[in-house]
Enzyme design. Sequence first.
Site, PDB file in Angstrom:
ATOM      1  N   LYS A  56      -2.307  -0.914   2.043  1.00  0.00           N
ATOM      2  CA  LYS A  56      -1.221   0.261   2.320  1.00  0.00           C
ATOM      3  C   LYS A  56      -1.253   1.105   3.657  1.00  0.00           C
ATOM      4  O   LYS A  56      -1.993   2.049   3.646  1.00  0.00           O
ATOM      5  CB  LYS A  56      -1.415   1.402   1.088  1.00  0.00           C
ATOM      6  CG  LYS A  56      -0.088   1.988   1.000  1.00  0.00           C
ATOM      7  CD  LYS A  56       1.177   1.229   0.436  1.00  0.00           C
ATOM      8  CE  LYS A  56       2.351   1.915   0.645  1.00  0.00           C
ATOM      9  NZ  LYS A  56       3.513   1.310   0.325  1.00  0.00           N
ATOM     10  N   SER A 115       7.834  -1.571  -1.934  1.00  0.00           N
ATOM     11  CA  SER A 115       7.454  -0.503  -2.328  1.00  0.00           C
ATOM     12  C   SER A 115       8.391   0.376  -3.404  1.00  0.00           C
ATOM     13  O   SER A 115       8.503  -0.297  -4.487  1.00  0.00           O
ATOM     14  CB  SER A 115       6.906   0.650  -1.067  1.00  0.00           C
ATOM     15  OG  SER A 115       6.024   1.439  -1.499  1.00  0.00           O
TER      16      SER A 115
END
Length: 586
Positions: free
Chosen positions: A192, A385
Amino acid sequence: MKFLGNVLAVIVGLLVFTVLSFFILVGIIAIASSSDSEVKIKEKTVLVLDLNGRSIVERTNDDDIDLSSFGPFTSVSTVGLTNLKTAITTAKEQDDVKGIYLRTGMVFAGQAMLEELRNELIAFKESGKFIIAYDEIYSESGYFLSSVADEVYLNPQGGIEYNGFSSEITFFKGLFEKLEVEPVVFRVGEFKSAVEPFLLDKMSEENRLQTTAFLNDLNDFAISKVADSRGIPVDSLKVINSKMLVRKNKDALELGLVDGLWYEDQVRDLIKEKLELDEDDKINTINVTTINKSAKSKNKLSKNKIAVIIAEGEIVSGKSEGVIASESLVQEINKAKNDKDIKAIVLRINSPGGSALASEVIWRALSEAKKEKPIIASMSEVAASGGYYIAAPADTIFAQPNTITGSIGIFGLWFNAEGLLKNKLGITTDVVKTGELSDFLSVTRKLTDLEKSIYQESVNDGYDTFISRVAEGRSMEKEQVLQVASGRVWSGIQAKENGLVDLLGGLEDAIQVAAAKAEVADDFKIVYLPQQKTWFETLFSTIGNDVQVKYLKNKYGDLYPIIHQLDKLQKYEGTLYRTPYDLIIK
């Protein structure tokens, strides 16, 4: 002086109003004079697709008016992918349209969009009609699209950029250190990397790994497509691409990337020859807007509808334009769910993600709609995402091989500005509070360990929810999802291999599956939501933004992308499902 100032203000106001009114009046007259006229396609007509300098988006107004021509107020020239595909399909079906003249030199679009448009051009060629491409300068994307043509020509003094893909990231760690602003990050997953620009001065090894992997996938895919169209061995084209062997225009000719170094008048003579016209004859041409008007009369009268809901932009809460606003999108989803004539929903996603809360709100609406009718997700350029989060409830997920997707992860970002305020600006603060956490997440001081633990726990919960949503939608165990999560970004090819995508294909493929699942494959028509604004509404809604963008670009020049990135920091509030960074592939 005040009087003179007021007089000048009135004069400037009147001038702006007069100029604006003039352009609006011209537009109204132009539209009024053409909207009611019946489109008659002449014999031996050529469809002109001039995409040079234009940005391809999912959909534009049906009139497809280029608002960049309306005086100094706007500067962004866009064209809808849906509009282009409709024009190509209509041209294929019209006997009087004999070919396409393609100008794509400096087109701006994602690789998945170009692939979808390229496939439409291939279908046009297979009907026995010709495509001729010409431009003065080709970007890599422009050449990728033009390579599908029967013949590709380059200006004798022009050039081609053919050297593979790159993706550059801007890092702000040094800036924050100079400003004495401390970014505090909360995240889950080693991939991330959306927060890396605030913490590092270069890419982490994990981010470099994932970026290298999907860039190579995209580049290999593009090379294979060009090699097939141009009849060049893949291995040879890889060498040409990786070593940038096209350095002069003659290199493009000698290596087989183009068929000739010609001027445009020579290309027009070639088109006349293909149309069997005399030297002095005029070429009958038609543009996207005009040919699409002839397609409108062909719309099916079926009562059965497949709703294509366009979800393009960052995901935010509430109602906004130019983004995926949860309240607005949910309204469209519910409209499609409650309309008995709409038999299935196709969600067309082009989004890097955004607000975790807004993504959850949209997920809920889609999950409820799924109880009533089939939901198919069609991923465009990027659906990562939060963009993947809202795709998760779908019965079937489509992506292009060169779609960017995945990035199943979460992060939160907070800034401690105490150093900036105190040491740089001489500002101090004090606080009175009734409880230990009454000033929770104050930007004027460091976070306490308790505050950090509370925030991190919230992020952990958000990640667990994300994993659960994907596991439920994909019929996978949470452990299986965790193996392909951690915020890692995948190409469409990789996503299919990992079970995150069902099928590789475009919007039309998704529509056909939706119709089949709704058992209306032989009798349906397509409706697009949300309803498009008129060109007049679009003009007024974009004037302010375009003027500001144009001003900033003129003021900062090459530094504008960095200024734009800094401006976006203010949107990074709360917990986010977002891609690592703005994936701009060059």
